[in-house]
Write a protein that holds these residues in place. Structure first.
Motif, PDB file in Angstrom:
ATOM      1  N   ALA A 259       2.489  -2.039  -9.776  1.00  0.00           N
ATOM      2  CA  ALA A 259       3.768  -1.335  -9.906  1.00  0.00           C
ATOM      3  C   ALA A 259       4.683  -2.045 -10.896  1.00  0.00           C
ATOM      4  O   ALA A 259       5.394  -1.401 -11.675  1.00  0.00           O
ATOM      5  N   LEU A 260       4.675  -3.368 -10.878  1.00  0.00           N
ATOM      6  CA  LEU A 260       5.483  -4.143 -11.820  1.00  0.00           C
ATOM      7  C   LEU A 260       4.985  -3.943 -13.248  1.00  0.00           C
ATOM      8  O   LEU A 260       5.773  -3.785 -14.184  1.00  0.00           O
TER       9      LEU A 260
ATOM     10  N   ALA B  78       9.089  -5.453 -16.363  1.00  0.00           N
ATOM     11  CA  ALA B  78       9.676  -5.712 -15.042  1.00  0.00           C
ATOM     12  C   ALA B  78      10.143  -7.156 -14.927  1.00  0.00           C
ATOM     13  O   ALA B  78       9.705  -8.032 -15.682  1.00  0.00           O
ATOM     14  N   ARG B  79      11.031  -7.378 -13.969  1.00  0.00           N
ATOM     15  CA  ARG B  79      11.541  -8.720 -13.708  1.00  0.00           C
ATOM     16  C   ARG B  79      11.342  -9.067 -12.238  1.00  0.00           C
ATOM     17  O   ARG B  79      11.534  -8.228 -11.366  1.00  0.00           O
ATOM     18  N   MET B  80      10.965 -10.323 -11.992  1.00  0.00           N
ATOM     19  CA  MET B  80      10.869 -10.833 -10.628  1.00  0.00           C
ATOM     20  C   MET B  80      11.804 -12.027 -10.516  1.00  0.00           C
ATOM     21  O   MET B  80      11.750 -12.940 -11.348  1.00  0.00           O
ATOM     22  N   VAL B  81      12.648 -12.008  -9.497  1.00  0.00           N
ATOM     23  CA  VAL B  81      13.576 -13.103  -9.243  1.00  0.00           C
ATOM     24  C   VAL B  81      13.256 -13.662  -7.869  1.00  0.00           C
ATOM     25  O   VAL B  81      13.149 -12.912  -6.897  1.00  0.00           O
ATOM     26  N   THR B  82      13.088 -14.965  -7.782  1.00  0.00           N
ATOM     27  CA  THR B  82      12.847 -15.618  -6.507  1.00  0.00           C
ATOM     28  C   THR B  82      14.037 -16.519  -6.212  1.00  0.00           C
ATOM     29  O   THR B  82      14.360 -17.402  -7.002  1.00  0.00           O
ATOM     30  N   VAL B  83      14.693 -16.260  -5.087  1.00  0.00           N
ATOM     31  CA  VAL B  83      15.877 -17.034  -4.719  1.00  0.00           C
ATOM     32  C   VAL B  83      15.443 -18.376  -4.154  1.00  0.00           C
ATOM     33  O   VAL B  83      14.765 -18.445  -3.135  1.00  0.00           O
ATOM     34  N   ALA B  84      15.824 -19.426  -4.836  1.00  0.00           N
ATOM     35  CA  ALA B  84      15.538 -20.778  -4.365  1.00  0.00           C
ATOM     36  C   ALA B  84      16.884 -21.444  -4.081  1.00  0.00           C
ATOM     37  O   ALA B  84      17.876 -20.761  -3.843  1.00  0.00           O
ATOM     38  N   SER B  85      16.919 -22.734  -4.088  1.00  0.00           N
ATOM     39  CA  SER B  85      18.175 -23.449  -3.868  1.00  0.00           C
ATOM     40  C   SER B  85      17.993 -24.889  -4.328  1.00  0.00           C
ATOM     41  O   SER B  85      16.896 -25.307  -4.691  1.00  0.00           O
TER      42      SER B  85
ATOM     43  N   ALA C 223       0.827  -1.213   0.000  1.00  0.00           N
ATOM     44  CA  ALA C 223       0.000   0.000   0.000  1.00  0.00           C
ATOM     45  C   ALA C 223       0.860   1.261   0.000  1.00  0.00           C
ATOM     46  O   ALA C 223       0.477   2.286  -0.577  1.00  0.00           O
ATOM     47  N   ALA C 224       2.019   1.194   0.627  1.00  0.00           N
ATOM     48  CA  ALA C 224       2.905   2.359   0.723  1.00  0.00           C
ATOM     49  C   ALA C 224       3.739   2.564  -0.540  1.00  0.00           C
ATOM     50  O   ALA C 224       4.257   3.658  -0.771  1.00  0.00           O
ATOM     51  N   TRP C 225       3.875   1.526  -1.363  1.00  0.00           N
ATOM     52  CA  TRP C 225       4.706   1.645  -2.567  1.00  0.00           C
ATOM     53  C   TRP C 225       4.019   2.536  -3.587  1.00  0.00           C
ATOM     54  O   TRP C 225       2.839   2.382  -3.875  1.00  0.00           O
ATOM     55  N   ALA C 226       4.758   3.470  -4.153  1.00  0.00           N
ATOM     56  CA  ALA C 226       4.219   4.367  -5.178  1.00  0.00           C
ATOM     57  C   ALA C 226       5.123   4.339  -6.395  1.00  0.00           C
ATOM     58  O   ALA C 226       6.351   4.331  -6.269  1.00  0.00           O
ATOM     59  N   GLY C 227       4.523   4.325  -7.562  1.00  0.00           N
ATOM     60  CA  GLY C 227       5.281   4.365  -8.798  1.00  0.00           C
ATOM     61  C   GLY C 227       5.684   2.995  -9.290  1.00  0.00           C
ATOM     62  O   GLY C 227       5.346   1.974  -8.698  1.00  0.00           O
ATOM     63  N   PRO C 228       6.418   2.981 -10.399  1.00  0.00           N
ATOM     64  CA  PRO C 228       6.787   1.706 -11.012  1.00  0.00           C
ATOM     65  C   PRO C 228       7.835   0.941 -10.200  1.00  0.00           C
ATOM     66  O   PRO C 228       8.589   1.531  -9.432  1.00  0.00           O
ATOM     67  N   LEU C 229       7.845  -0.356 -10.407  1.00  0.00           N
ATOM     68  CA  LEU C 229       8.859  -1.224  -9.809  1.00  0.00           C
ATOM     69  C   LEU C 229       9.404  -2.096 -10.933  1.00  0.00           C
ATOM     70  O   LEU C 229       8.657  -2.849 -11.556  1.00  0.00           O
ATOM     71  N   HIS C 230      10.689  -1.975 -11.188  1.00  0.00           N
ATOM     72  CA  HIS C 230      11.313  -2.686 -12.303  1.00  0.00           C
ATOM     73  C   HIS C 230      11.857  -4.055 -11.936  1.00  0.00           C
ATOM     74  O   HIS C 230      11.900  -4.949 -12.772  1.00  0.00           O
ATOM     75  N   ILE C 231      12.302  -4.192 -10.678  1.00  0.00           N
ATOM     76  CA  ILE C 231      12.928  -5.444 -10.249  1.00  0.00           C
ATOM     77  C   ILE C 231      12.428  -5.807  -8.859  1.00  0.00           C
ATOM     78  O   ILE C 231      12.550  -5.015  -7.919  1.00  0.00           O
ATOM     79  N   LEU C 232      11.869  -7.002  -8.723  1.00  0.00           N
ATOM     80  CA  LEU C 232      11.462  -7.526  -7.421  1.00  0.00           C
ATOM     81  C   LEU C 232      12.284  -8.772  -7.149  1.00  0.00           C
ATOM     82  O   LEU C 232      12.212  -9.742  -7.909  1.00  0.00           O
ATOM     83  N   LEU C 233      13.072  -8.736  -6.090  1.00  0.00           N
ATOM     84  CA  LEU C 233      13.907  -9.872  -5.714  1.00  0.00           C
ATOM     85  C   LEU C 233      13.384 -10.475  -4.417  1.00  0.00           C
ATOM     86  O   LEU C 233      13.525  -9.899  -3.343  1.00  0.00           O
ATOM     87  N   ASN C 234      12.762 -11.637  -4.533  1.00  0.00           N
ATOM     88  CA  ASN C 234      12.231 -12.360  -3.377  1.00  0.00           C
ATOM     89  C   ASN C 234      13.356 -13.201  -2.782  1.00  0.00           C
ATOM     90  O   ASN C 234      13.623 -14.307  -3.236  1.00  0.00           O
ATOM     91  N   ASN C 235      14.014 -12.652  -1.778  1.00  0.00           N
ATOM     92  CA  ASN C 235      15.206 -13.273  -1.225  1.00  0.00           C
ATOM     93  C   ASN C 235      15.038 -13.760   0.213  1.00  0.00           C
ATOM     94  O   ASN C 235      15.664 -14.733   0.609  1.00  0.00           O
ATOM     95  N   ALA C 236      14.196 -13.106   0.996  1.00  0.00           N
ATOM     96  CA  ALA C 236      14.064 -13.448   2.418  1.00  0.00           C
ATOM     97  C   ALA C 236      13.605 -14.889   2.584  1.00  0.00           C
ATOM     98  O   ALA C 236      12.891 -15.429   1.742  1.00  0.00           O
ATOM     99  N   GLY C 237      14.022 -15.496   3.659  1.00  0.00           N
ATOM    100  CA  GLY C 237      13.570 -16.855   3.908  1.00  0.00           C
ATOM    101  C   GLY C 237      14.069 -17.415   5.222  1.00  0.00           C
ATOM    102  O   GLY C 237      14.930 -16.833   5.875  1.00  0.00           O
ATOM    103  N   ILE C 238      13.481 -18.532   5.596  1.00  0.00           N
ATOM    104  CA  ILE C 238      13.894 -19.256   6.800  1.00  0.00           C
ATOM    105  C   ILE C 238      14.183 -20.695   6.407  1.00  0.00           C
ATOM    106  O   ILE C 238      13.745 -21.163   5.362  1.00  0.00           O
ATOM    107  N   MET C 239      14.919 -21.386   7.277  1.00  0.00           N
ATOM    108  CA  MET C 239      15.370 -22.723   6.898  1.00  0.00           C
ATOM    109  C   MET C 239      15.429 -23.655   8.090  1.00  0.00           C
ATOM    110  O   MET C 239      15.926 -23.279   9.160  1.00  0.00           O
TER     111      MET C 239
END
Length: 197
Positions: free
Chosen positions: A146-147, A153-160, A97-113
């Motif tokens: 935004a994307l 836009a590009r979205m990258v999700t960090v997996a393993s 809700a707080a994000w305003a304007g375009p977003l070109h790159i979304l990197l989903n990196n956070a995680g738990i293990m």
């Protein structure tokens, strides 16, 4: 392997090697979990390439320390910090809700293990699946406009390679009928991330 999927990069490639020669001036990026490890290194590479980078983190105080260090080392003043806990849908909703304007790159990196015991998160789902997958899925949906606005836009999700430990077990995503297995739960969340990408 098809030529479509060939890349000069592999698991030994550094972020600097991948971004070399790329100009991201005028582009905006969000990186979740950007206070350590891959998140910090990715933020550094994007900032060096000229992107405006938002560190989307659970602990803004830690994020501010990382941002200050990155600003000093990259010379890029456009490094921001915003609170985001992908394990909390309220936090994801507020961030979007707080994000305003375009977003070109979304990197989903956070995680738990490898949580040693079964914990439940978003909607009562197993915590690793909820955090690693569902939180990022909700984030991507929340930032869809935004994307789209960014155009290309590009979205990258960090997996393993952890995805090799388990498929997504649709009949029992949340370990309600089978014994909890920390590695299997982690693997399932990583497989879901691969499918999200």
């Amino acid at each position: 392997m098809s030529e479509l999927f060939r890349s000069p990069f592999d698991r030994h490639s550094t972020a600097s090697q991948v971004i070399e020669g790329v100009d991201l001036s005028g582009k905006r990026a969000v990186i979740t979990g950007a206070t350590s490890g891959i998140g910090v290194e990715t933020a550094r590479a994007l900032a060096l390439a000229g992107a405006e980078v938002t560190l989307a983190v659970r602990r803004p105080d830690a994020g501010e320390q990382v941002a200050a260090d990155l600003r000093a080392k990259t010379g890029n003043p456009a490094i921001h910090v915003a609170r985001l806990d992908v394990a909390d849908l309220g936090s994801v909703t507020a961030f979007c809700a707080a994000w305003a304007g375009p977003l070109h790159i979304l990197l989903n990196n956070a995680g738990i293990m490898m949580l040693p015991e079964l914990e439940r998160g978003i909607g009562g789902h197993e915590q690793q699946f909820a955090t690693n997958y569902l939180g990022h899925f909700a984030l991507a949906l929340g930032l869809h406009r935004a994307l789209t606005e960014a155009g290309g836009a590009r979205m990258v999700t960090v997996a393993s390679s952890g995805h090799l430990f388990s498929p997504v077990v649709f009949d029992d995503l949340d370990y309600r009928f089978r014994p909890y297995d920390a590695l299997g739960a982690y693997g399932q969340s990583k497989t879901a991330e691969v499918l999200l990408a």
